[in-house]
Write a protein that holds these residues in place. Sequence first.
Motif, PDB file in Angstrom:
ATOM      1  N   LEU A 252       0.847  -1.183   0.000  1.00 19.98           N
ATOM      2  CA  LEU A 252       0.000   0.000   0.000  1.00 19.98           C
ATOM      3  C   LEU A 252       0.889   1.242   0.000  1.00 19.98           C
ATOM      4  O   LEU A 252       1.499   1.589   1.030  1.00 19.98           O
ATOM      5  CB  LEU A 252      -0.923  -0.024   1.222  1.00 19.98           C
TER       6      LEU A 252
ATOM      7  N   PRO B 124      -4.542   4.215  -3.164  1.00 20.21           N
ATOM      8  CA  PRO B 124      -4.834   4.756  -1.829  1.00 20.21           C
ATOM      9  C   PRO B 124      -4.952   6.285  -1.841  1.00 20.21           C
ATOM     10  O   PRO B 124      -4.416   6.964  -2.722  1.00 20.21           O
ATOM     11  CB  PRO B 124      -3.644   4.311  -0.993  1.00 20.21           C
TER      12      PRO B 124
ATOM     13  N   ALA C 160      -4.061   9.828   4.035  1.00 20.39           N
ATOM     14  CA  ALA C 160      -4.785   9.675   5.298  1.00 20.39           C
ATOM     15  C   ALA C 160      -4.973  11.021   5.968  1.00 20.39           C
ATOM     16  O   ALA C 160      -4.013  11.796   6.110  1.00 20.39           O
ATOM     17  CB  ALA C 160      -4.035   8.733   6.228  1.00 20.39           C
TER      18      ALA C 160
ATOM     19  N   SER D 201      -3.471   3.549   6.929  1.00 17.92           N
ATOM     20  CA  SER D 201      -3.567   2.076   6.966  1.00 17.92           C
ATOM     21  C   SER D 201      -2.209   1.502   7.365  1.00 17.92           C
ATOM     22  O   SER D 201      -1.165   1.932   6.860  1.00 17.92           O
ATOM     23  CB  SER D 201      -3.977   1.525   5.610  1.00 17.92           C
ATOM     24  N   ASP D 202      -2.237   0.533   8.299  1.00 15.81           N
ATOM     25  CA  ASP D 202      -0.986  -0.110   8.704  1.00 15.81           C
ATOM     26  C   ASP D 202      -1.133  -1.624   8.639  1.00 15.81           C
ATOM     27  O   ASP D 202      -2.203  -2.166   8.326  1.00 15.81           O
ATOM     28  CB  ASP D 202      -0.566   0.340  10.106  1.00 15.81           C
TER      29      ASP D 202
ATOM     30  N   GLN E 267      -3.901  -3.269  10.888  1.00 15.18           N
ATOM     31  CA  GLN E 267      -5.256  -3.015  10.396  1.00 15.18           C
ATOM     32  C   GLN E 267      -5.562  -3.873   9.172  1.00 15.18           C
ATOM     33  O   GLN E 267      -6.648  -4.467   9.052  1.00 15.18           O
ATOM     34  CB  GLN E 267      -5.377  -1.530  10.046  1.00 15.18           C
ATOM     35  N   LEU E 268      -4.602  -3.972   8.253  1.00 15.32           N
ATOM     36  CA  LEU E 268      -4.803  -4.792   7.057  1.00 15.32           C
ATOM     37  C   LEU E 268      -4.924  -6.268   7.405  1.00 15.32           C
ATOM     38  O   LEU E 268      -5.735  -6.994   6.837  1.00 15.32           O
ATOM     39  CB  LEU E 268      -3.654  -4.565   6.074  1.00 15.32           C
TER      40      LEU E 268
ATOM     41  N   GLN F 288      -8.418  -7.071   8.591  1.00 14.36           N
ATOM     42  CA  GLN F 288      -9.424  -7.131   7.528  1.00 14.36           C
ATOM     43  C   GLN F 288      -9.215  -8.334   6.601  1.00 14.36           C
ATOM     44  O   GLN F 288     -10.178  -8.985   6.192  1.00 14.36           O
ATOM     45  CB  GLN F 288      -9.378  -5.839   6.704  1.00 14.36           C
TER      46      GLN F 288
ATOM     47  N   CYS G 256       3.674  -0.732   3.947  1.00 13.01           N
ATOM     48  CA  CYS G 256       2.817   0.458   3.911  1.00 13.01           C
ATOM     49  C   CYS G 256       3.696   1.716   4.017  1.00 13.01           C
ATOM     50  O   CYS G 256       4.726   1.713   4.714  1.00 13.01           O
ATOM     51  CB  CYS G 256       1.824   0.453   5.076  1.00 13.01           C
TER      52      CYS G 256
ATOM     53  N   MET H 226      -4.075   5.593   3.053  1.00 17.04           N
ATOM     54  CA  MET H 226      -5.102   4.701   3.609  1.00 17.04           C
ATOM     55  C   MET H 226      -6.099   4.308   2.532  1.00 17.04           C
ATOM     56  O   MET H 226      -6.227   4.963   1.495  1.00 17.04           O
ATOM     57  CB  MET H 226      -5.838   5.376   4.768  1.00 17.04           C
TER      58      MET H 226
ATOM     59  N   ALA I  15     -12.218   0.398   4.339  1.00 12.96           N
ATOM     60  CA  ALA I  15     -12.400  -1.048   4.554  1.00 12.96           C
ATOM     61  C   ALA I  15     -13.124  -1.700   3.388  1.00 12.96           C
ATOM     62  O   ALA I  15     -12.831  -2.845   3.023  1.00 12.96           O
ATOM     63  CB  ALA I  15     -13.171  -1.274   5.853  1.00 12.96           C
TER      64      ALA I  15
ATOM     65  N   VAL J 211     -10.623  -2.647   0.719  1.00 15.33           N
ATOM     66  CA  VAL J 211      -9.784  -3.785   1.128  1.00 15.33           C
ATOM     67  C   VAL J 211     -10.589  -5.080   1.060  1.00 15.33           C
ATOM     68  O   VAL J 211     -10.120  -6.096   0.543  1.00 15.33           O
ATOM     69  CB  VAL J 211      -9.233  -3.563   2.552  1.00 15.33           C
TER      70      VAL J 211
END
Length: 683
Positions: A324, A349, A352, A357-358, A361-362, A365, A383, A388, A391, A394
């Motif tokens: 990302l 992306p 942010a 997004s890190d 978090q990825l 999901q 990343c 970001m 969701a 993703v």
Amino acid sequence: MALPEILAPAGSFEALSAAVRCGADAVYIGGKNYSARQSAANFDTDEMKKAAELCHLHGVKLYLTVNTILLDEEIKGFAEYIEAAAKAGIDACIVQDLGTAEIIRRVVPGMPLHASTQMTVHTPEGALWAKEHGFKRVVVARELSRQEILPILKCGIEIEQFVHGALCMSLSGQCCLSALIGSRSANRGRCAQACRLPFSASGKAGVYSLSLKDLSLISHINELKEDGVASLKIEGRMKRPEYVAAAVTALKQAVNGEEPDTESLRAVFSRSGFTDGYYTGKRQDLFGVREKEDVTAAAAVLPKLQELYRKQPHPVGISISASLFADEPFTLSAEDREGNKAMVQGDIPMKALNRPSDSEQLRKQLSKLGDTVYNLTEFNAECDGISMLPASSVNALRRELTAKLDRERILKNTPVYDTFSADFSEIGGKRRSEHKPWLRFRVRTEGQLRAIEMKNGEECVIPFELTEKVPFRENLILQAPVFVPDEKSFTKKLALLFEKGYRRLVCENPAHIRIGKRLGFELSGGMALHTSNTIAARFFENEGIKDILLSPELTIRQAGRINSGIPVGIYSYGKIPAMIMRACPVKNETGCKNCKGYLTDRTRRKFPVICTKDYSVLLNSVPVWAADKMDELSCCDFLFIDFTDEKEAAKIKRIADAYRYGSEYRPAEFTRGLLYRGIERIS
């Protein structure tokens, strides 16, 4: 030590899903036609393709049962069917009819073939014959003990063994009872299960002398694993999905060394409990029927068993990598443990505003793999720390990734075959010229042989034991037993009879062909080979068979159309063997001392039972009679006149003379058998 394959039945798509989700390694199904369980829902070719995709997604094999005998008029349709099955992605075909096997070889030469238990392979010689003829696997007869199976396991061919489910009273493939009673042939997938109706050796009402309990060898899993059985087969394509789920789960637990849930298994379906059948060699507690208590127990466990396959398992571990970065499409790649790979790209992306997004978090999901076969075992993400993705983006790319990986897995696990438009020009050729057929008798006693007073050009088939009582004659033919548990003794005895001058042998299964050839005999094909089409007859001709007795399930018209290069015969007189049984029903009910020599059915008809050294034969209640139909019978080369329980010499001679010369004589009771009404057709 490699674990054996767990092979599950499926008569519907729900049952297939239950088998796969509960951990089966392979599933066997039947098509709408040509399989030995036509009462199941079964699969059309479109459903077959979907079934193959589901199985191959999970890394499960899919086998197709085509274990029925074919008629000439069905061969071209079957060839088209098998080509469609190959294109659907079937992994192997299970066959009974050697004509069927030959058709598959012509149309789809690369299709693996498994020899069905209905082929009655039960000895090392039979397994070696199958191996030499290109079969990949043999499904051994269910009537064998562990000690009898061990030598077969050394033949260098995969061995599949039934370990759970219904047992037939008859040797598989050797039952004509349903066909004789109502034209519903077990060899055509239309068995009416007449054996589950009342039959009694004592004449008592409400006795079920032909009904066996269901088999369960789950307590013997360690021996089966130790012996090297390749595939553990569950019977039950007509059973509900809950049964399939329970059987696969219990078997999986046992194979993995866990305590199996046999209580649920017994509750979902049994006949007064289970038996270990013939496996231990003791043959105890074999007989049983479905009781009201069995049905009640099943209803209580169905909701629990439905939970076993309601949710999608996640057996396939995958690693996912994510990338990302600003101004680049969001990229995901995945790889499963078999090395299948997929990569997808999504949205670019955005910068942010709050939290970028890190990796954590990825991961959260992308681990939500829902109703897929995957579980996330490894994750890596790169990343940029400033970008970001919502969701929804993703999640959408995750779904695209798993769908692409699904396609890769299915593609890798689906076999690809070359198919050919085969020539079946031998079908529908000229009917054989009209002539008077010669007579081939079969007797079981010395008195029957004397009473026939054989004439020039006639011949007689005799059992091995009769050679000790009658002098050798060139017109005597040896009858090989249908079931030969001690093959070494059989071969030794056959060699001694060759030394005495006997040169002709009737073969009832492939093992006899292999042994007979080696010893130098001239071979005839017996009724137990179930020759019912021209392709099968030509196959046996190429095997060196000099003449063959056709299946008694053919009509006169169908028999006359078999266009072989060797003489063919038709069963023209006798009480047709309805069952070949290793477990004697009379012995079980009354004991040998009180044997009356027959079973009585619910209509009070008497079915004679003849005992041999290794098995019993249940005969039809009345004989086939066709001496007044000689003009029609002349379409075949020889007539088979089978004396079974006849004892009166004058009657035996009168019957023989009726076929020799024609007469007004008829037995008091007789049937035309299937010579005119035949068996149910495949639609």
